[in-house]
Design an enzyme around this catalytic site. Structure first.
Site, short mmCIF file in Angstrom:
data_model
loop_
_atom_site.label_atom_id
_atom_site.label_comp_id
_atom_site.label_asym_id
_atom_site.label_seq_id
_atom_site.Cartn_x
_atom_site.Cartn_y
_atom_site.Cartn_z
N ARG A 144 0.83 -1.21 0.00
CA ARG A 144 0.00 0.00 0.00
C ARG A 144 0.87 1.26 0.00
NH1 ARG A 144 -1.73 0.67 4.63
NH2 ARG A 144 -2.78 -1.33 4.82
N TYR A 196 -15.12 19.83 -11.14
CA TYR A 196 -15.62 18.49 -11.51
C TYR A 196 -16.72 18.09 -10.52
CZ TYR A 196 -15.64 13.40 -11.46
OH TYR A 196 -16.03 12.09 -11.45
N ASP A 210 -5.83 21.40 -9.93
CA ASP A 210 -6.15 20.21 -10.70
C ASP A 210 -5.89 20.52 -12.18
OD1 ASP A 210 -7.41 18.23 -12.22
OD2 ASP A 210 -9.02 17.93 -10.77
N LYS A 250 -7.40 10.14 -17.38
CA LYS A 250 -7.73 10.96 -18.56
C LYS A 250 -6.55 10.98 -19.53
CE LYS A 250 -11.25 11.66 -15.88
NZ LYS A 250 -12.39 10.77 -15.92
#
Ligand code: PLP
Length: 409
Positions: free
Chosen positions: A71, A124, A196, A221
């Site tokens: 992790r 977003y 962002d 994206k």
């Protein structure tokens, strides 16, 4: 271990002295086949944990930040983190399971009860949901403001403000915000600047060069580019990224990416600059066509010379991406009719893929309202707004598809 003429040596310190170009680094940075049985493509480390020969080795790994478990550490993911940090001009990078995992790890690591976060009013949709429904539950006040005029920031800064968060270009409008102007005002008040940059990717825009402290990307994206994987990244100063790694990733969200996802993203990243050029040239041709079409009321693409923020776009981006929005004179109903007539473009959420994707946020909100009446469009988004993520198909085919749909309204 590296051979004297290894790719990594060339990629990080070329003999002619100057730094290698973006495209070269997107392919080679921090990877040397000589260290990997001469495999030219990176290996994928499928492991959940790491074995140690002695307790002294465990102590050494733990001292380095606990590189004991997958992790918190995976060599395939770390290659992606190192390469993305280099391309973004950041000291350090962290890769997470999705863009929203990055939003969660970022905000929940850096903000505490009583803090205030200033955000641009258009974000977003799920970042808006995090602002309205997520963070306030944990005692963080989120203050939306129109950062289109950076001076508006001054009026909402209080002694509790910790950071300002915005997207540029903005989802879903495609409009841009002035990173340097916002960062200057925010820094004067001691705020962190969180940007962002998903809609541009580091191939077109590097917000750290304009004053941002941390850049966030949905790797789902443009950076992966092929619509087959989820991922997110945070890039910035080591001190901040380490804090998010050791809290947000390790025990708050636990949202580590799979090594397969990191590998797919590394593969996509190798062609990022090439793809962005084509996304941008296709998008400009479409924006120009839409701008002149009688059925179209408005077009928002900052690389149209007539766009009110064209100068800002040119200052902070090397070119336009494939993202734009437009509205039809016939509004909501015409948008739906037009989308139903498209034959090549795909009706889909998401963006940055090789395929051209078209979406209509107001339709999605109206559908959601049937089960969640409080669902609403983000500030600054009208019911007529159609979002286009222009893909890599032939320009002429895309123009023809849109034209035939608009002409048959
Ligand atoms: N940021 C922006 C600008 C986005 O468009 C998206 C998703 O569409 C996200 C963040 C969230 O990314 P992900 O879908 O990878 O969770």
């Amino acid at each position: 271990m590296s051979a004297p003429n290894s790719v990594q040596k060339v990629a990080t310190a070329p003999s002619h002295g100057s730094e290698l170009g973006f495209a070269t680094r997107a392919i080679h940075y921090a990877y040397d086949p000589a260290d990997h049985h001469r495999a030219v493509s990176h290996p994928v480390y499928f492991t959940s944990t790491y074995g140690f020969e002695s307790m002294a080795d465990v102590d050494a790994a733990a001292a380095l930040g606990g590189k004991l478990y997958a992790r918190e550490h995976n060599p395939t993911t770390e290659l992606l983190e190192t390469r993305l940090a280099n391309l973004e001009g950041a000291e350090a990078g962290l890769v997470l399971a999705s863009g929203m995992a990055a939003v969660g790890a970022l905000t929940l690591s850096l903000l505490s009860q009583g803090d205030e976060l200033i955000v641009h009013r258009t974000l977003y949709s799920n970042t808006t949901a995090m602002s309205e429904q997520g963070l306030p539950r944990f005692g963080v006040k989120v203050v939306p403001v129109d950062l289109g005029a950076p001076v508006n920031l001054d009026a909402v800064i209080t002694p509790h403000s910790r950071a300002v968060y915005f997207e540029t270009p903005i989802n879903p409008t495609g409009d841009v915000l002035d990173i340097a102007a916002i960062a200057a005002r925010a820094h004067r008040a001691g705020l962190l600047v969180l940007v962002d940059g998903t809609f541009a990717s580091p191939a077109l825009q590097r917000p750290l060069e304009h004053g941002a402290d941390i850049v966030l990307h949905s790797l789902t994206k443009y950076i992966s580019g092929h619509g087959d994987v989820l991922g997110g990244a945070l890039l910035g100063r080591s001190e901040l990224i380490d804090r998010i790694h050791n809290q947000g990733l390790r025990f708050i969200t636990g949202a580590a990416p799979s090594p397969m996802a990191s590998s797919l993203i590394l593969r996509g990243l190798k062609t990022l600059p090439l793809r962005m050029e084509r996304h941008g040239s296709n998008a400009l041709a479409i924006a120009r066509m839409l701008d002149e079409h009688p059925a179209v009321a408005w077009v928002n693409y900052p690389f149209l010379a007539s766009h009110p923020r064209h100068a800002i776009a040119k200052r902070q981006m090397s070119g336009g991406s494939g993202m734009m929005s437009f509205g039809l004179r016939g509004g909501f109903d015409a948008a739906r009719r037009m989308m139903d007539k498209l034959e090549l473009m795909t009706i889909a959420v998401s963006l940055g893929d090789v395929e051209t994707l078209v979406s209509h946020p107001a339709s999605i909100v109206r559908a959601r309202q049937t089960v969640r009446p409080e669902a609403h469009l983000q500030g600054g988004v009208g019911e007529d707004l159609v979002r286009l993520s222009v893909g890599l198909e032939d320009e002429a085919d895309l123009l023809a598809d849109l034209r035939q749909a608009l002409n048959r309204l």
